[in-house]
Design an enzyme around this catalytic site. Structure first.
Site, PDB file in Angstrom:
ATOM      1  CE  LYS A 161      -1.324  -1.909   8.441  1.00 50.34           C
ATOM      2  NZ  LYS A 161      -2.275  -1.319   9.395  1.00 50.34           N
ATOM      3  CG  ASP A 207       1.804   3.374   5.148  1.00 53.61           C
ATOM      4  OD1 ASP A 207       1.036   2.641   4.512  1.00 53.61           O
ATOM      5  OD2 ASP A 207       1.788   3.458   6.392  1.00 53.61           O
ATOM      6  CG  ASP A 257      -0.260   0.287   2.502  1.00 52.29           C
ATOM      7  OD1 ASP A 257       0.923  -0.093   2.613  1.00 52.29           O
ATOM      8  OD2 ASP A 257      -0.875   0.878   3.403  1.00 52.29           O
ATOM      9  CG  ASP A 286       1.318  -0.044   6.865  1.00 49.24           C
ATOM     10  OD1 ASP A 286       0.739   0.052   5.768  1.00 49.24           O
ATOM     11  OD2 ASP A 286       0.962   0.577   7.896  1.00 49.24           O
ATOM     12  NE  ARG A 287      -4.102  -1.141   5.172  1.00 53.51           N
ATOM     13  CZ  ARG A 287      -5.409  -1.001   5.225  1.00 53.51           C
ATOM     14  NH1 ARG A 287      -6.150  -1.391   4.196  1.00 53.51           N
ATOM     15  NH2 ARG A 287      -5.999  -0.469   6.276  1.00 53.51           N
TER      16      ARG A 287
END
Ligand code: G1P
Ligand code: ZN
Length: 541
Positions: free
Chosen positions: A376, A279, A277, A281-282
């Site tokens: 994450k 930034d 995503d 983290d996903r």
């Protein structure tokens, strides 16, 4: 360099949500909005004098200007040092790692995660504490309190500092240390995974597609997958970060990463597909002809974790956010380890990770991570999958079929109703909440309700209690319905309806069909169509 003290007054709407303060970009650009919030962070953390911070963002529109403001305000309030990613870029997991590695007191991450960017998109600011994780509620409450009484802020009157050139420079009395945003993170990944096995995998002709969605992970994925591990050039697509994410929606799910999904479901698909995503983290994981839900991904990683060098000794425990499916619970039970259920939002995993009570954690919203950082981590999840596939020499589809044979399949889906009238959404939740105690033992659309509550979490480490975290309704046979309102939306209310059912025999059903009885029960219990005025969800993942 002149230090200015600027008079200001409190601005409404500065309460941090699930993940920092997230607003439309134009609100962040309005007079004093960003400055008020940053000064309130300094107040909320007991001052920034003498402290070391990490700073970086996902490169969205206003990232560069906001970073300069944060630096001038940090210098004006006496910070000793700010470690900044080159050009003010850092993925969220890389920022978390830098805070930990450099022993910083905290960090500021400029991002609205997967929300679209640009002048008409969203912007956000998150404060992370010295453990590298999102500030807990005890800190965000102090920040919010400060926003409500602020009367002035301090800022240096200075020109922009050069963030393109690596190395140390000064801003007033403060040191600004501009670092390569990728290098430390890449080293960390090499210390966790079996890079030799991954190199051999790609050398053997394994084909992969990684969609960076025009966001921050592009440079990280190119450096690690293509330059280090030898994946063929072109493995990473949409790999150059752009301020408006190529006018896209940088949320890695089958809706917004549709091109990748189509490729993976088509003829001659690569072996493995993934996306990340805004930034970084996903993550989204998809094999040839097989999408893996984030809840299933967490369960599969837990079940195979010992194949990864860093986790070869086994897991201390696992944790999942409450709406995440119970697939990982079944793996934890088989391994005889704890499985914690926490409220939505990564900040609730921090204490468990710090205390060594869990090694892996995850959320249904495409978030997976471990104790290697306190956020994450999208690319980490991708490398974890590759490490497992390299060791097991198996396709994603075969691996998931094997998993469901062992543990059963938790069919899962989330239905989002976006931009709903906030009054109507709150009334829906309040009304259902008021009826919860009478529900067990009754039926909804033919399903028998076995439990119903409003989720509250008692943190086992610091004893804090967090209430009203979503409505949970359990049905006979293991099906479950969860309803909650989003804490990251920027317009109206977003109602999230989480649906789950367990099947221990049939694993190839369409998820929406498998969930039809739970969907009907949700409608019968909450009257969603009537309350929201919507015929169908806006987004189904
Ligand atoms: C959403 C997700 C949640 C995640 C958060 C930040 O929050 O549901 O799991 O932690 O984004 O990425 P929500 O909008 O539901 O409050
Ligand atoms: Zn994100």
């Amino acid at each position: 360099m002149p230090l200015l003290t600027v008079s200001t007054s409190p601005i409404d709407g500065q309460k941090p949500g699930t993940s920092g303060l997230r607003k439309q970009t134009k609100i962040f650009q309005s007079p004093n909005f960003l400055e008020n919030f940053i000064q309130s962070i300094w107040t909320g953390i007991g001052g920034v004098t003498g402290k070391t911070l990490v700073l970086g963002g996902d490169g969205r529109f206003f990232n560069a200007e906001a970073a300069q403001i944060v630096l001038r305000m940090a210098a004006a309030s006496g910070a000793a040092r700010v470690i900044v990613g080159q050009n003010a870029l850092l993925s969220t997991p890389a920022a978390s790692h830098l805070i930990r590695k450099r022993g910083a007191d905290g960090g500021i991450i400029l991002s609205a995660s997967h929300n679209p960017g640009g002048p008409n998109g969203d912007f956000g600011v998150k404060y992370n504490t010295g453990n590298g994780g999102p500030a807990p509620e005890s800190v965000t409450e102090k920040i919010f309190a400060a926003t409500q009484v602020i009367s002035e802020y301090a800022i240096l009157d200075s020109a922009d500092i050069d963030l393109a050139t690596l190395g140390e420079k000064t801003l007033g009395d403060m040191i600004v240390d501009v670092v390569d945003p990728v290098a430390d993170y890449a080293d960390l990944m090499a210390s966790i995974f079996d890079f030799d096995a991954l190199k051999a995998l790609f050398a053997g002709g394994f084909r992969m597609r990684f969609d960076a969605m025009h966001a921050i992970t592009g440079p990280y994925a190119r450096a690690i997958l293509e330059d280090t591990l030898g994946a063929e050039t072109g493995t990473v697509i949409n790999g150059t970060p752009s301020p408006d994410f190529g006018k896209g929606h940088p949320d890695p799910n089958p809706i917004w990463a549709k091109t990748l999904m189509d490729e993976m479901m088509g003829r001659d698909a690569p072996d493995f597909g993934a996306a990340s995503d805004g930034d970084g983290d996903r993550n989204m994981i998809v094999g040839r002809g097989q999408y893996v839900t984030p809840s299933d991904s967490l369960a599969a990683l837990a079940a195979n974790a010992t194949l990864v060098p860093a986790y070869s000794g086994g897991l201390s425990g696992v944790a999942r956010s409450m709406p995440t499916s119970q697939a990982v619970d079944r793996v934890a039970a088989a391994q005889g380890i704890d499985c914690f259920e926490t409220p939505t939002g990564w900040k609730f995993f921090g204490n468990l990770l710090d205390a060594g009570r869990c090694t892996l954690c995850g959320e249904e919203s495409a978030g997976t991570g471990s104790d290697h950082v306190r956020e994450k981590d999208g690319l980490w999840a991708v490398l974890f999958w590759l490490n497992i596939l390299a060791k097991r020499q198996i396709s994603v589809k075969a691996l998931m079929e094997d998993h469901w044979q062992r543990f059963g399949r938790n069919y899962y889906s989330r239905h989002d109703y976006e931009g709903v009238d906030a009054g109507a959404a709150n009334a829906l939740m309040d009304d259902l909440r008021g009826r919860l105690s009478a529900l067990p033992g009754t039926q909804a659309a033919g399903l028998t309700i076995t439990s119903a509550d409003d989720f509250a979490y008692d943190d086992p480490i610091d004893g804090s209690r967090t209430e009203k975290q979503g409505i949970r309704i359990g049905f006979d046979g293991g099906a479950r319905l969860v309803l909650r309102l989003s804490g990251t939306g920027t317009v109206g209310a977003t109602l999230r309806v989480y649906l789950e059912t367990l099947d221990t025999a049939v694993f190839d059903k369409d998820a929406q069909e498998a969930l039809a009885p739970v969907i009907a029960a949700a409608e019968a219990l909450a009257g969603i169509k009537d309350r929201t005025g919507r015929d169908a969800p806006d987004v189904i993942t």
